[in-house]
Scaffold this motif. Structure first.
Motif, PDB file in Angstrom:
ATOM      1  N   ALA A   1      -3.611 -12.406  -1.159  1.00 23.47           N
ATOM      2  CA  ALA A   1      -4.143 -11.067  -1.423  1.00 23.47           C
ATOM      3  C   ALA A   1      -4.093 -10.274  -0.119  1.00 23.47           C
ATOM      4  CB  ALA A   1      -5.573 -11.158  -1.918  1.00 23.47           C
ATOM      5  N   LYS A   2      -3.968  -8.957  -0.277  1.00 23.87           N
ATOM      6  CA  LYS A   2      -4.009  -8.087   0.902  1.00 23.87           C
ATOM      7  C   LYS A   2      -5.491  -7.796   1.166  1.00 23.87           C
ATOM      8  CE  LYS A   2      -2.011  -3.919   0.941  1.00 23.87           C
ATOM      9  NZ  LYS A   2      -1.110  -3.064   0.178  1.00 23.87           N
TER      10      LYS A   2
ATOM     11  N   TRP B   1      -4.776  -7.833  -5.052  1.00 25.42           N
ATOM     12  CA  TRP B   1      -3.890  -8.900  -5.527  1.00 25.42           C
ATOM     13  C   TRP B   1      -2.885  -8.298  -6.485  1.00 25.42           C
ATOM     14  CZ3 TRP B   1      -3.568 -12.173 -10.161  1.00 25.42           C
ATOM     15  CH2 TRP B   1      -2.858 -13.360  -9.947  1.00 25.42           C
ATOM     16  N   ASN B   2      -1.656  -8.364  -6.082  1.00 29.13           N
ATOM     17  CA  ASN B   2      -0.607  -7.684  -6.835  1.00 29.13           C
ATOM     18  C   ASN B   2       0.602  -8.619  -6.903  1.00 29.13           C
ATOM     19  OD1 ASN B   2       1.010  -5.792  -8.048  1.00 29.13           O
ATOM     20  ND2 ASN B   2       1.024  -4.359  -6.325  1.00 29.13           N
ATOM     21  N   PRO B   3       0.458  -9.703  -7.677  1.00 31.36           N
ATOM     22  CA  PRO B   3       1.434 -10.801  -7.599  1.00 31.36           C
ATOM     23  C   PRO B   3       2.847 -10.383  -7.998  1.00 31.36           C
ATOM     24  CG  PRO B   3      -0.027 -11.082  -9.492  1.00 31.36           C
ATOM     25  CD  PRO B   3      -0.564  -9.935  -8.698  1.00 31.36           C
TER      26      PRO B   3
ATOM     27  N   VAL C   1      -6.902  -2.414 -11.916  1.00 25.16           N
ATOM     28  CA  VAL C   1      -8.141  -2.923 -12.521  1.00 25.16           C
ATOM     29  C   VAL C   1      -9.045  -3.320 -11.365  1.00 25.16           C
ATOM     30  CG1 VAL C   1      -9.177  -4.751 -13.927  1.00 25.16           C
ATOM     31  CG2 VAL C   1      -6.975  -3.746 -14.605  1.00 25.16           C
ATOM     32  N   LEU C   2     -10.322  -2.951 -11.471  1.00 25.05           N
ATOM     33  CA  LEU C   2     -11.269  -3.262 -10.397  1.00 25.05           C
ATOM     34  C   LEU C   2     -12.192  -4.389 -10.834  1.00 25.05           C
ATOM     35  CD1 LEU C   2     -12.604  -2.517  -7.640  1.00 25.05           C
ATOM     36  CD2 LEU C   2     -13.999  -0.854  -8.885  1.00 25.05           C
ATOM     37  N   VAL C   3     -12.312  -5.398  -9.964  1.00 26.32           N
ATOM     38  CA  VAL C   3     -13.284  -6.467 -10.203  1.00 26.32           C
ATOM     39  C   VAL C   3     -14.352  -6.336  -9.129  1.00 26.32           C
ATOM     40  CG1 VAL C   3     -13.651  -8.956 -10.370  1.00 26.32           C
ATOM     41  CG2 VAL C   3     -11.495  -7.960 -11.164  1.00 26.32           C
TER      42      VAL C   3
ATOM     43  N   ARG D   1      -2.131  -3.901 -10.793  1.00 27.79           N
ATOM     44  CA  ARG D   1      -2.669  -4.346  -9.512  1.00 27.79           C
ATOM     45  C   ARG D   1      -4.165  -4.612  -9.706  1.00 27.79           C
ATOM     46  NH1 ARG D   1      -2.114   0.583  -5.775  1.00 27.79           N
ATOM     47  NH2 ARG D   1      -3.813   1.436  -6.973  1.00 27.79           N
ATOM     48  N   ILE D   2      -4.645  -5.731  -9.143  1.00 25.12           N
ATOM     49  CA  ILE D   2      -6.069  -6.044  -9.282  1.00 25.12           C
ATOM     50  C   ILE D   2      -6.732  -5.872  -7.924  1.00 25.12           C
ATOM     51  CG2 ILE D   2      -7.753  -7.693 -10.168  1.00 25.12           C
ATOM     52  CD1 ILE D   2      -5.567  -7.384 -12.179  1.00 25.12           C
ATOM     53  N   VAL D   3      -7.789  -5.070  -7.892  1.00 29.00           N
ATOM     54  CA  VAL D   3      -8.540  -4.921  -6.647  1.00 29.00           C
ATOM     55  C   VAL D   3      -9.895  -5.593  -6.825  1.00 29.00           C
ATOM     56  CG1 VAL D   3      -9.716  -3.286  -5.124  1.00 29.00           C
ATOM     57  CG2 VAL D   3      -7.367  -2.848  -5.870  1.00 29.00           C
TER      58      VAL D   3
END
Ligand SMILES: [Zn+2]
Length: 385
Positions: free
Chosen positions: A57-58, A75-77, A86-88, A145-147
């Motif tokens: 992850a960055k 995290w943007n695999p 999407v925000l977690v 992309r998941i942040v």
């Protein structure tokens, strides 16, 4: 392996990682992180950041002067350039003081893991990491992309994180909050009350209680009358609660007190009630002749109304059912950072974290066997939103 597709299901993969999940939870709990102790929260933050770097992850550390640093892990695999996100959300701080571990050590007993913050919400942080592992292991990569945003001050009102949370939420199609689930059946939180604090300060006039009481104006009496008045605003069935929680005033028994104040916890299930209640407080006038009143404060978290959560909840329910898990929902009086994101109109689903009991108490614990299930649920949500 699933013979027909050749693909391992995230749940199956995660069930084989239960011991590792518990072990990581132990590491997290041992790194105590009281909200008010920046050095400790930062130390824990470094551990969390390292875990995310291991997962490619960055990671960005959002440095704070007074509070612990926040951590943003992107995290943007698939290397998507897409702006879709999407925000977690989760928090790293706990309500416990430093060295709480001495009286409530991390321990495992009868399928549960105990310790400060295990449930609220280090279990949630572990679930997120393993959800990502499961996606990577099973090849079910998300489109978006998941942040992951891990903040440092949720338990003390999110003063230093609110703006960051709102900024990320505005860019996101959905917000998933890893606060503890409700009840041992793991219900998701589809509604939360708005909450705030209101202080009423009364000023009267001091006088000798025996020599010239007629010259005095009793500030304590004024406050008592005000409390009696505002407690009638309670409407528990409508979701409105007003609780005088702290009171202060007076100096000596033979003095008519000049100063008194009360701090009141206020909650409301609906945004309209929140605004009406705030207006009513600020319109309070003194009841004793000659007394003065000052009203401070107000609501600090807007409500998470069910309509913001409904679609995500329906999706989560379906995904859970496919895994053989029956999911329920709950409306709760406590607030979380999900209140901020829901107030922006961004679809928000809360209570996706650990299943357990005793948040904010010496008995705080999680159900170990629910860890893989919750991580599988998060993983499938991430790959289907
Ligand atoms: Zn929490």
């Amino acid at each position: 392996m699933n013979a027909s597709t050749g693909k391992l299901s995230p749940l199956k993969w995660l069930k084989s990682r239960e011991a590792e999940m518990t072990q990581l939870l132990g590491q997290f709990v041992l790194a105590e992180s009281p909200s008010l102790k920046k050095s400790s929260v930062d130390r824990f933050g470094k551990i969390v950041a390292r875990e995310w770097r291991h997962r490619d992850a960055k990671v960005k550390i959002l440095a704070q002067r007074e509070r612990g640093d926040h951590i943003r892990a992107e995290w943007n695999p698939r290397g998507n350039r897409s702006k879709r996100q999407v925000l977690v959300l989760g928090h790293m701080d706990t309500v416990y003081e430093q060295k709480a571990l001495a009286r409530m050590p991390f321990r495992i007993s009868k399928g549960r893991a105990y310790g400060p913050g295990a449930f609220d919400m280090k279990g949630g942080l572990v679930i997120a990491l393993f959800a990502v592992d499961a996606l990577a292991a099973t090849g079910a990569m998300p489109e978006k992309r998941i942040v992951f945003l891990w903040t440092s001050d949720e338990e003390i009102g999110s003063g230093s994180s609110q703006a960051v949370i709102e900024r990320e939420a505005r860019r996101s199609d959905a917000v998933l909050v890893l606060e503890p689930a409700q009840g041992l059946d793991g219900r998701l939180k589809t509604g939360r009350k708005a909450l705030g604090e209101i202080e009423i300060i009364a000023t009267g006039r001091a006088a000798h209680a025996g020599l010239n009481p007629e010259d005095g104006i009793n500030a304590i009496e004024e406050i008592a009358l005000q409390i009696a008045r505002v407690s009638r605003w309670n409407q528990p069935r409508r979701g409105i609660t007003v609780n005088a929680g702290v009171i202060e005033g007076g100096t000596r028994t033979n003095v008519i007190p000049e100063h008194a104040r009360v701090i009141i916890d206020v909650r409301a299930a609906r945004a309209t009630d929140m605004r009406a209640l705030e207006r009513k407080f600020h319109a309070l006038r003194p009841l004793l002749h000659g007394a003065k009143l000052e009203i401070r404060g107000g609501f600090t978290r807007p409500p998470l109304e069910r309509k913001t959560a409904a679609a995500l909840y329906a999706k989560a329910r379906t995904l859970a059912k496919e895994m053989g898990i029956e999911l329920g929902e709950a409306f709760v009086g406590g607030g979380s950072d999900g209140n901020f994101t829901a107030a922006l109109g961004v679809p928000t689903l809360d209570g996706l974290g650990a299943v357990g009991e005793g948040a904010h108490s010496p008995n705080e614990n999680i159900l170990i066997r629910a860890l893989p299930e919750r991580a599988a649920l998060l993983a499938s949500l991430l790959s289907s939103i």
